[in-house]
Design an enzyme around this catalytic site. Structure first.
Site, PDB file in Angstrom:
ATOM      1  N   GLU A  71       1.546 -27.582  78.983  1.00 43.02           N
ATOM      2  CA  GLU A  71       2.974 -27.422  79.269  1.00 43.02           C
ATOM      3  C   GLU A  71       3.773 -27.200  78.001  1.00 43.02           C
ATOM      4  O   GLU A  71       4.930 -26.781  78.043  1.00 43.02           O
ATOM      5  CB  GLU A  71       3.482 -28.651  80.036  1.00 43.02           C
ATOM      6  CG  GLU A  71       4.192 -29.702  79.222  1.00 43.02           C
ATOM      7  CD  GLU A  71       3.266 -30.398  78.234  1.00 43.02           C
ATOM      8  OE1 GLU A  71       3.785 -31.035  77.319  1.00 43.02           O
ATOM      9  OE2 GLU A  71       2.031 -30.280  78.354  1.00 43.02           O
ATOM     10  N   ASP A  82      23.763   4.240  66.553  1.00 42.61           N
ATOM     11  CA  ASP A  82      24.985   5.008  66.727  1.00 42.61           C
ATOM     12  C   ASP A  82      25.604   5.246  65.354  1.00 42.61           C
ATOM     13  O   ASP A  82      25.558   4.371  64.478  1.00 42.61           O
ATOM     14  CB  ASP A  82      25.960   4.242  67.617  1.00 42.61           C
ATOM     15  CG  ASP A  82      27.247   5.008  67.844  1.00 42.61           C
ATOM     16  OD1 ASP A  82      27.162   6.190  68.220  1.00 42.61           O
ATOM     17  OD2 ASP A  82      28.319   4.428  67.643  1.00 42.61           O
ATOM     18  N   ASP A 105      28.536   0.034  69.484  1.00 39.75           N
ATOM     19  CA  ASP A 105      29.737  -0.783  69.581  1.00 39.75           C
ATOM     20  C   ASP A 105      30.663  -0.355  70.700  1.00 39.75           C
ATOM     21  O   ASP A 105      31.561  -1.085  71.072  1.00 39.75           O
ATOM     22  CB  ASP A 105      30.516  -0.766  68.249  1.00 39.75           C
ATOM     23  CG  ASP A 105      30.835   0.655  67.790  1.00 39.75           C
ATOM     24  OD1 ASP A 105      30.654   1.597  68.579  1.00 39.75           O
ATOM     25  OD2 ASP A 105      31.268   0.811  66.637  1.00 39.75           O
ATOM     26  N   ASP A 159      28.024   3.032  74.772  1.00 39.12           N
ATOM     27  CA  ASP A 159      26.694   2.573  74.368  1.00 39.12           C
ATOM     28  C   ASP A 159      26.116   1.529  75.318  1.00 39.12           C
ATOM     29  O   ASP A 159      24.926   1.221  75.240  1.00 39.12           O
ATOM     30  CB  ASP A 159      26.749   1.957  72.963  1.00 39.12           C
ATOM     31  CG  ASP A 159      27.176   2.966  71.915  1.00 39.12           C
ATOM     32  OD1 ASP A 159      26.772   4.130  72.028  1.00 39.12           O
ATOM     33  OD2 ASP A 159      27.915   2.579  70.997  1.00 39.12           O
ATOM     34  N   ASP A 166       3.212 -33.079  69.699  1.00 34.99           N
ATOM     35  CA  ASP A 166       3.149 -31.635  69.925  1.00 34.99           C
ATOM     36  C   ASP A 166       4.494 -30.931  69.728  1.00 34.99           C
ATOM     37  O   ASP A 166       4.571 -29.967  68.960  1.00 34.99           O
ATOM     38  CB  ASP A 166       2.589 -31.351  71.324  1.00 34.99           C
ATOM     39  CG  ASP A 166       1.117 -31.764  71.416  1.00 34.99           C
ATOM     40  OD1 ASP A 166       0.541 -32.053  70.354  1.00 34.99           O
ATOM     41  OD2 ASP A 166       0.569 -31.796  72.520  1.00 34.99           O
TER      42      ASP A 166
END
Length: 894
Positions: free
Chosen positions: A293, A335, A634, A638, A732
């Protein structure tokens, strides 16, 4: 009262604006003028998602069994661990969303409107359809609107079109009256498209850079052009990263095996020993030992801490998995405007006094036969250059906002005798604005005296003397100066050279006259050519270095822009983009089928005159080629490509809300070099994540073995759920912090991007991890079996075996810090987390061995110093062979 800006125009009833009552009613009916935020997960949804994990179900099950057995301390220890992990997840979710909400507030504009005949400054989100907006230089347009009145109104629409050149706006004409009436009466008006001069429409999110105007709102919020693009984002599906899919797949497989073994062990334990509840605990312990896990937990911790580390470098993480994915990027789609360039014009070249001047680096060094060169004299001291700066400044606004006029001011101030003082001493008499028929601005100045003696051939610049300066399109200036055919051809030849180099060109003209009678049109003046100004949008200074780092890291960079091919090539050369000569334009892209486009993408790195839908197509085509695509941008245009890319990177300072919502990462300082830092961090994260995952897989082998074998041989149990929780929730996760904090390897940015098709767990990594785990298991099992053989009590044998396992665990952490450096060599690499984890783990182990209440909880006996030395030596010996392999240079990086 009506604003002063309307004093030159008759005021109609509709220009009085809405009433407050009507505006409130429309706000109630149509909603706020804002884009709908992406739906956020609620508290309950996060809790449900966390508790569906198999490990948490096992922890809850084990806690309930302890409750039935009446062992409340053990039950409490298990159940508390569940809530701790849920709390960490909720905190990270809340922190991320709060940061994003703060970022959204950065671009919330204010609006000046007329209501009840009075001008009011209100929040942009409160603007409604039908409001009358008053626009001036520097204003952010809050909604789509129809221009009713304008004086020299110019708007920067680069956020929508990607082009850095501002466009002119004109008031709606009588011929467009029907269109205006239909548009204002409709809930979903039909407007023109952004881009192009002389349109009567302004759009939400664009910026007024010059002039003044009044406009009537036609569309707000999701009904605006920006909103339409925002709605299209809902059709783009966000992909899970390969790492997420691989980890989830592995956890599911091991969870099934763990639950099957759990069931078998419970039944066997119950039938053989008749103790069903203890069998359930043993089965849960086995399932917990088999189920790694830690994989999703470690993944969450690494990405969350990685997002925090990147935030320290001014990069906000919008989607946490992108922190790791950015390190695997093979292509970066960039861009141009505002990303590679500063979106700020500067004078790069000029023509004056029959000479061409280059004010900096050649824009087109590949064309030396056409590139102009100045005379050998000092151009800064040249009188003709000063005259060009002087008259260009006189033809500009006194306090400009337009990028090109700002560039003229900077150019003028750089002259030895700055002409700004001379302009300040004159009085502006009249301005002739741009018109569709004459693309030039003319300004008339009068001065009471001429201390510079600049009267020219018209005599002294006295109280009745005037200086007339004009600037505009070269064709317009040539027309005003009435050039003959030969003069016109020579003039336009200089213009052509600048245009071919991707420069925006303005002509400048002047005339002096004594008569106070001014013509109705600037065409009535006898202008003379002063010269030409060539403007360039300068690149960001950090871009060339950052680009070379991308190349050294094996990352290909592609420029995608809405600008002209010549301009795109010019920028590509300046920043050092590879293969800048090959360019594909938007129309050429439309004519290509999918196969042709994929073929062209092998070599072409510059795409010009590209519209939003084509940007999205390019990203999808690159993904189809197997590339890991990062996309920067920006503007609203886009956003679809940002969301479709594996890693969308938006500019935070200049970017729009839509771009930020669509992106996975946001550059808060708009610094292109931050992308390189993000790539470096992403590679470090994956490198260290693989070390951590390899460690987790290795340590689960002895945990599972020590949970299973004592049951099979009928020996006392070594690991119960409490002991496993000790290992998993303390050692862990803490050890994962050690790997996350480990500095990157020296060659991390000199290696090619990792192949995303190669799994996290390759056969070599799995084989080595299993060998490490097997050696630890063999040592721990030997300690346990020998202690029992020598007559040790169950509690003493359990304490010896568990202590050896803890020491071996810590030794494995130290060994896994590097696959090429030994523990002694890694000692010199600073990592404070190592000592916190080692010290904390040993302190907790000491508490479990020597604090009576805790010792009883774990079922341990007190260990003597000799016993501790045995555990220490055995634990360190379990990884000795691995250190020998590293010292011999036989082990490579994972």
């Amino acid at each position: 009262m009506l604003p002063q800006m309307l004093s030159q125009q008759p005021v109609s009833a509709e220009q009085m604006g809405l009433s407050e009552r009507e505006a409130a009613a429309r706000l109630q009916r149509e909603g706020y003028n804002e884009l709908p935020a992406l739906r956020q997960r609620g508290l309950l949804a996060v809790v449900v998602e966390v508790t569906r994990e198999p490990m948490f179900i096992l922890l809850i099950g084990g806690g309930l069994v302890y409750v039935v057995l009446g062992e409340l301390p053990e039950a409490l220890a298990l159940l508390v661990s569940v809530f701790v992990i849920i709390g960490i997840t909720l905190y990270q979710e809340h922190r991320t969303e709060r940061a994003l909400e703060a970022l959204r507030d950065l671009s919330s504009p204010r609006a000046l409107v007329i209501r009840d005949g009075q001008q009011r400054r209100i929040a942009g989100r409160e603007v409604v359809r039908g409001d009358v907006l008053l626009l001036s230089e520097g204003d952010r347009v809050p909604a789509d609107a129809l221009v009713r009145w304008a004086i020299n109104l110019t708007v920067d629409e680069s956020l929508l079109t990607g082009e850095s050149i501002s466009v002119r706006k004109v008031a709606v004409t009588e011929d467009a009256a029907d269109l205006a009436n239909v548009a204002t009466a409709s809930d979903k008006p039909t407007m023109g498209h952004p881009g192009g001069d002389d349109q009567p429409f302004v759009y939400s999110g664009t910026l007024v850079v010059q002039g003044r105007g009044m406009a009537e709102v036609l569309a707000t919020g999701p009904r605006s052009e920006m909103g339409k693009i925002g709605r299209s984002l809902q059709e783009v599906q966000v992909e899970r990263t390969p790492l997420q899919r691989e980890t989830g797949r592995l956890v599911r497989v091991l969870a099934v095996w763990g639950l099957l073994l759990c069931a078998v062990l419970v039944v066997g334990y119950g039938l053989l020993r008749g103790q069903w509840l203890e069998g359930v605990l043993a089965g849960i312990a086995l399932a917990m030992s088999v189920l790694p896990e830690e994989f999703p937990v470690v993944l969450t911790v690494f990405l969350a801490l990685g997002a925090w580390r990147i935030a320290q470098k001014r990069v906000l993480t919008r989607r946490v998995p992108a922190v790791e994915t950015i390190g695997a990027a093979t292509v970066l789609c960039v861009d141009k405007t505002g990303t590679l360039t500063q979106n700020r014009m500067s004078v790069r070249r000029l023509f004056a006094g029959e000479h061409d001047y280059d004010l900096g680096q050649d824009v087109n060094p590949k064309a030396p036969t056409k590139a102009p060169t100045g005379p050998p004299t000092d151009r800064a001291a040249s009188p003709v250059v000063g005259d060009l700066a002087h008259y260009a400044l006189l033809a500009s606004q006194t306090d400009p906002f337009d990028p090109m006029e700002k560039a003229i001011v900077d150019f003028a101030q750089a002259q030895p005798v700055a002409p700004s003082r001379a302009r300040d001493e004159r009085a502006l008499i009249r301005e002739y604005p741009l018109t569709p028929g004459l693309l030039a601005v003319t300004r008339v100045w009068r001065s009471p005296e001429d201390p510079e003696g600049a009267a020219g051939n018209n005599g002294a610049d006295s109280a009745n003397g005037y200086i007339v300066a004009a600037k505009g399109a070269p064709e317009a200036i040539a027309h005003l100066c009435h050039l003959d055919a030969a003069e016109h051809a020579k003039f336009m030849e200089h213009v052509a050279v600048m245009v071919e180099d991707g420069l925006r060109v303005l002509g400048v003209a002047q005339v002096r006259q004594l008569s106070p009678v001014l013509p109705e049109s600037p065409e009535g003046f006898a202008f003379e050519v002063v010269g030409l100004l060539g403007f360039a949008d300068p690149i960001r200074p950090e871009v060339p270095t950052a680009l070379q780092e991308c190349y050294s890291a094996g990352i290909r960079v592609i420029m995608i822009t809405g600008d002209f091919p010549g301009t795109a090539q010019s920028i590509a050369r300046q920043i050092g983009l590879r293969n800048p000569e090959q360019v594909i334009t938007g129309p050429e892209l439309d004519a290509m089928d999918a196969a042709t486009l994929r073929s062209q993408l092998e070599t072409v790195n510059v795409f010009a005159r590209v519209v939003p839908a084509q940007k999205l197509r390019l990203v999808e085509a690159l993904k189809a080629r197997g590339e890991v695509v990062a996309m920067t941008g920006d503007g609203v245009n886009d956003a679809p490509a940002l969301k479709a890319a594996h890693i969308g990177i938006a500019m935070g300072g200049r970017g729009t809300d839509v771009a930020r919502e669509a992106a996975a990462l946001v550059l808060l300082d708009d610094d292109f070099s931050s992308i390189v830092r993000a790539v470096r961090m992403g590679r470090r994260i994956f490198d260290n994540l693989r070390k951590a995952m390899s460690y987790v897989l290795a340590i689960h082998v002895p945990i599972a073995g020590m949970a299973l074998l004592p049951v099979l041989f009928g020996w006392p149990l070594v690991l119960l759920p409490v002991q496993i929780v000790f290992l998993e929730l303390i050692i862990d996760p803490a050890s994962s912090i050690v790997f996350e904090a480990e500095p990157e390897e020296a060659d991390v940015m000199r290696l090619p991007p990792r192949d995303p098709r190669i799994p996290l767990f390759t056969r070599a990594i799995v084989g080595l991890s299993l060998a490490q785990g097997a050696s630890i298991f063999a040592i721990v099992f030997a300690v346990f079996r020998v202690s029992l053989t020598l007559g040790a009590a169950d509690t003493e044998a359990r304490a010896l075996a568990f202590s050896t396992l803890v020491v071996a665990n810590l030794a494995l952490v130290l060994a896994e810090r590097s696959r090429t450096r030994t523990i002694l060599a890694s000692w010199r690499i600073p990592n404070a987390a190592v000592w916190w984890v080692v010290g904390g783990a040993l302190s907790l182990l000491a508490a479990a061995l020597y604090i009576p209440g805790v010792r009883d909880l774990f079922g341990f006996a007190v260990l003597h110093p000799a016993d501790l030395l045995i555990c220490l030596a055995a634990g360190m010996a379990s990884i000795l062979w691995f250190e020998v392999i590293k010292a011999l240079g036989k082990c490579t990086r994972p």
